[in-house]
Write a protein that holds these residues in place. Structure first.
Motif, short mmCIF file in Angstrom:
data_model
loop_
_atom_site.label_atom_id
_atom_site.label_comp_id
_atom_site.label_asym_id
_atom_site.label_seq_id
_atom_site.Cartn_x
_atom_site.Cartn_y
_atom_site.Cartn_z
N GLN B 268 2.03 7.65 1.25
CA GLN B 268 1.02 7.91 0.21
C GLN B 268 0.49 6.60 -0.36
N VAL B 269 1.39 5.64 -0.55
CA VAL B 269 0.97 4.36 -1.13
C VAL B 269 -0.05 3.67 -0.23
N PHE B 270 0.18 3.74 1.10
CA PHE B 270 -0.74 3.08 2.04
C PHE B 270 -1.78 4.04 2.60
N ASN B 271 -1.79 5.25 2.09
CA ASN B 271 -2.73 6.28 2.55
C ASN B 271 -2.63 6.50 4.06
#
Lengths: 562, 323
Positions: B268-271
């Motif tokens: 999620q952080v790096f999509n």
């Protein structure tokens, strides 16, 4: 802490004006053709069928592929004016005592597959929306309850016959989910011969519209890509070669993507802190558009529980909230700002400041208001009463505002706790009157349509989303009357009565603050104006990129391959 | 050996069955449903008729036991069904994301191995020197720092430093392109999460390598090798390190399996459009069909990776033989 309604309205107006000013200045410039706009989208696409879905996760990437019969004016989206999209000339006015609307359909419009658009496509589309066959899900059937028949007297005329005159009809037609489909697509036959409703379901997984862009690809969970529809019916548009809508569920990614040049714009909205961070990091490279948002944020005491059956308790609860103060300080950390009644501030049906300030909970003197709250609680024998707020585990604005409400109620001696649960269980709890005491009750709409939207606050027997679980036949009667009232003055009078009863006399619902939409975007994105809803003004046909020619070409090469 | 492998593969069936029943029941114990979220998750007004129709179409109103039988029958006939959220086949949705998750898992595991084995070895050889202290500090920091937090710091660091150096902030791409289509773009996106995650796992493996090697270095056969006058390099490489790798291989194997389905927050952080992100989305959306399939996929991966690890034991240590 006092903030006058006038000042707020002026601020909202100014925000719109600043945004508008930017666009006016931009529109004075010659729009440049070419380039690909990169959007970040914070939600997912359930299906491509606008008629069955209701999420912005579908609207933002899919709406540019479709046209509507009428739409909110993209050059003036803050107004309640509609203009023709697939119809021709001015938006029609009602005839036959307000019961007939006749639309002349634009000639020469084409679907992306080359099929010419006719009135029969519009009729087939609206028949699917208003009278879906059994087994076909349409999410706006109840709101088109006034429609009796839709017909095409000739190839370029569409006629809507209503059962009764309804001021809510035209705003419903302009709803951005009403994508116009080709009749031949809706009548497609299952090649395997298994599904007799194949055509009616075809748009869930396929796209063929008359919108500004035609479909190129969709990588589920990643992005949607569209390219210019060369035969788009609005001459000279779209300006862009294409758009790419990148899925990014996490807000921090969306913010950093704009900051780091991976995206140009996000259409839903960011919190104030993120706006400030982006402005600080990028300075003039960021433009911020702000607007009041057509989303109420309120609460309701569950009237199946004895404590909330006493209207003095409900009135005390609303009296305890310092809305005017919150509009100043809460708006610095949350996506809420505007003080208002049931209708979006700025709309002709919205309550004027003087009247609003006579309602419980809107008094300008919060100390006097809280004194009255304590008095009412004492009368009701509910001093120090305990209850829990049933809230959703989403920061903006739910948890932030919920926590603020908890503090406000504690200040009048109530003993309040907050239960925060994930979205699924939260909705499930709302449907179970035994599960909660006080529910956070938001409501987000697209086209500003206060008369129809008031249906949320009528009796629980008629309004499935009534979170207060109350029955109020008086409200039901007034609601029906104003929905059939053709005279705007009488309609407004009914609306005032309705609103006063909901917010003040019975205090069934406590409207806290209206949401506030903040859209920071790269300054080179021109032509897009903020609307009061994240569902509106998403056709992208008026958007252009004010970047050097080389960069526009490069973007097109990168995304569309030339 | 092949009999052992077949036996282990057959054991997969009751394991999957147990997991299937458990996940089925747990998911339904959570209140709420996909229809409510899909039609009104953003606070939108929901047509009650549409809501009911949605539930009927997805079989949510069917009795629980029928839903369970239907799920088990479908699963064990390799018909994974369609996502309740998108309506697309589950196999298609998972297939789209599997490639990215596999690439990340491989890259992170490589980072982990490249960092852990040399550092762990040096740390053991140089026990109680400043080098050992430094390596231990780095590895303890790796265990203490969550990889998603490190990911956020990496992104912010890139934004700030590139803006300071070039005047234009840069961040890794947020949409995926396959390695063979655009290697530069692909690696500029995936190298950062691989480093963030690989560092975390390398820290565990470094400590494991160090302690296992220290133990082996005290064995009689190492002393004998030294007494024979063998070069220290040869003793470490041929005798000590190989024998100390068994627990390291176990850790790396489990980490690999975990990476395939467990990179929930880092993705999620790096999509990253991988299995972990799909997992979060399907749980959030209460998409039972998708969640069940993902759990079964992860269970299968864990069982198979464990089998591979067991086979590797035999390769690394000739004393281990399966029958």
């Amino acid at each position: 802490m006092k903030t006058s309604f006038t000042r707020l309205a002026m601020t909202a107006g100014l925000g719109a004006a600043v945004a508008a000013g930017g666009i006016v200045a931009a529109s004075a410039e010659e729009p440049k053709q070419g380039g690909v706009l990169r959007i970040v989208v914070g939600s997912k696409i359930p299906s491509y069928d606008g008629h069955r879905e209701s999420t912005f996760g579908m609207i933002h990437p899919i709406r540019p592929f479709y046209s509507l019969l009428i739409r909110v004016n993209p050059d003036d989206p803050q107004s309640s004016n509609f203009i023709c999209d697939l119809c021709e000339g001015d938006v029609p006015t009602a005839t036959n005592d307000g019961k007939t609307y006749t639309f002349k359909i634009r000639q020469g419009a084409e679907f992306h597959d080359g099929t010419p658009l006719t009135a029969h496509d519009i009729v087939a589309t609206y028949n699917k929306i208003v009278f879906p066959p059994e087994g076909i899900l349409s999410n706006r059937v109840s709101r088109f309850a006034m429609v009796e028949k839709i017909s095409a007297p000739d190839d370029f005329t569409v006629q809507f016959d209503l059962k009764y005159a309804s001021p809510g009809f035209m705003p419903m037609v302009a709803t951005p989910f009403n994508f116009v489909y080709a009749k031949k697509d809706l009548e497609r036959v299952d090649p395997e011969g298994k599904d007799p409703q194949y055509g009616m379901k075809w748009h869930q997984n396929n796209i063929n519209g008359t919108g500004a862009f035609s479909f190129v690809e969709h990588q589920p969970g990643s992005h949607v890509l569209g390219k210019r529809h060369e035969k788009y019916h609005h001459e000279g548009k779209p300006y862009l070669d294409g758009f790419k809508a990148i899925s990014a569920p996490k807000m921090s990614v969306r913010i950093q993507a704009i900051r780091g040049g991976r995206a140009d714009i996000e259409f839903r909205g960011f919190p104030p802190k993120s706006r400030d961070d982006l402005v600080k990091a990028l300075g003039d490279d960021i433009t911020v558009q702000e607007s009041a948002w057509n989303c109420t944020f309120g609460y309701a005491g569950n009237q199946t529980k004895p404590l909330f059956q006493d209207k003095r308790v409900r009135q005390a609860m609303t009296l305890a909230l310092d809305r005017w103060g919150a509009s100043n300080y809460l708006s610095k950390i949350a996506i809420v700002k505007t003080v208002g009644g049931l209708a979006l501030p700025g709309h002709p049906l919205a309550t004027d400041e003087a009247t609003l300030k006579t309602y419980y909970g809107y008094w300008p003197d919060i100390e006097k208001s809280r004194e009255k709250a304590r008095e009412l609680l004492k009368e009701a024998g509910a001093e120090g009463a305990s209850f829990k707020i049933w809230n959703r585990a989403v920061d903006q604005p739910y948890k932030v505002v919920g926590t603020w409400m908890l503090d406000q109620w504690k200040q009048v001696g109530l003993n309040v706790e907050q239960v925060v649960v994930p979205t699924g269980p939260w909705y499930a709890g709302l449907r179970d009157p035994d599960a909660f005491d006080v529910a956070i009750w938001p409501s987000c709409q697209s086209v500003v349509n206060p008369i129809v939207d008031a249906g949320a606050w009528i009796s629980k027997e008629r309004a499935a989303d009534n979170r207060g679980y109350y029955t109020d036949p008086v409200l039901d009667e007034w609601y029906d009357q104003m929905n059939r009232e053709g005279d705007p003055a009488k309609q407004a009078e009914l609306y005032r009565k309705f609103e006063k009863r909901v917010l003040h006399d019975e205090a069934h619902f406590g409207q806290v603050l209206w949401w506030h939409k903040i859209n920071p975007h790269r300054s080179f994105v021109k032509g897009w104006k903020i609307a009061p809803s994240h569902y509106l003004n998403q056709s992208l046909d008026q958007v252009w990129l004010d970047v050097p020619d080389e960069e526009r070409k490069q973007r097109t090469m990168d995304e569309l391959g030339g | 050996m092949y009999k052992y492998v077949i036996k282990r593969l057959l054991l997969l069936i009751p394991t999957l069955f147990g997991a299937a029943v458990l996940v089925f029941l747990l998911l339904r114990a959570v209140p709420g449903d996909v229809c409510q979220l899909r039609l009104g998750g953003g606070g939108e007004w929901i047509d009650p008729v549409a809501l009911e129709q949605c539930k009927i179409q997805l079989g949510l109103n069917d009795p629980l036991h029928l839903q369970l039988v239907d799920f088990l029958a479908s699963f064990f006939t390799f018909n994974f069904g369609e996502s309740m959220w998108t309506g697309r086949p589950v196999a298609f949705e998972i297939g789209l994301r599997f490639e990215l998750s596999l690439q990340i898992a491989i890259m992170a595991t490589l980072v982990s191995i490249i960092v852990a084995i040399p550092l762990g070895t040096i740390s053991a050889i140089k026990q109680n020197t400043w080098i050992d202290y430094l390596v231990r500090t780095i590895s303890i920091a790796g265990i203490a720092i969550p990889s998603f937090w490190l990911g956020i710091i990496i992104i912010l660091g890139l934004l700030i430093t590139t803006q300071a150096w070039t005047g234009t902030p840069w961040m890794p791409p947020i949409d995926y392109r396959p390695l063979w289509e655009d290697p530069g773009y692909n690696l500029s996106m995936l190298i950062w999460p691989a480093v963030a995650t690989g560092y975390r796992y390398s820290a565990v493996a470094t400590r494991m390598t160090r302690s296992a090697l220290l133990e082996v270095l005290r064995e009689d056969y190492v002393r004998t090798a030294r007494a024979k006058g063998l070069l220290e390099k040869m003793i470490i490489n041929r005798h000590a390190l190989r024998n100390s790798l068994l627990p390291v291989v176990t850790i790396i194997g489990i980490e690999f399996a975990f990476l395939m389905g467990g990179l929930v927050v880092t993705e999620q952080v790096f999509n990253l459009n991988g299995i972990g992100k799909l997992f979060v989305e399907s749980v959030t959306n209460q998409d039972y069909v998708m969640t069940q399939s993902l759990v079964m996929l992860v269970v299968t991966i864990f069982v198979l990776v464990n089998l591979v690890v067991d086979i590797l034991y035999a390769v690394l240590d000739p004393r281990i033989r399966y029958s």
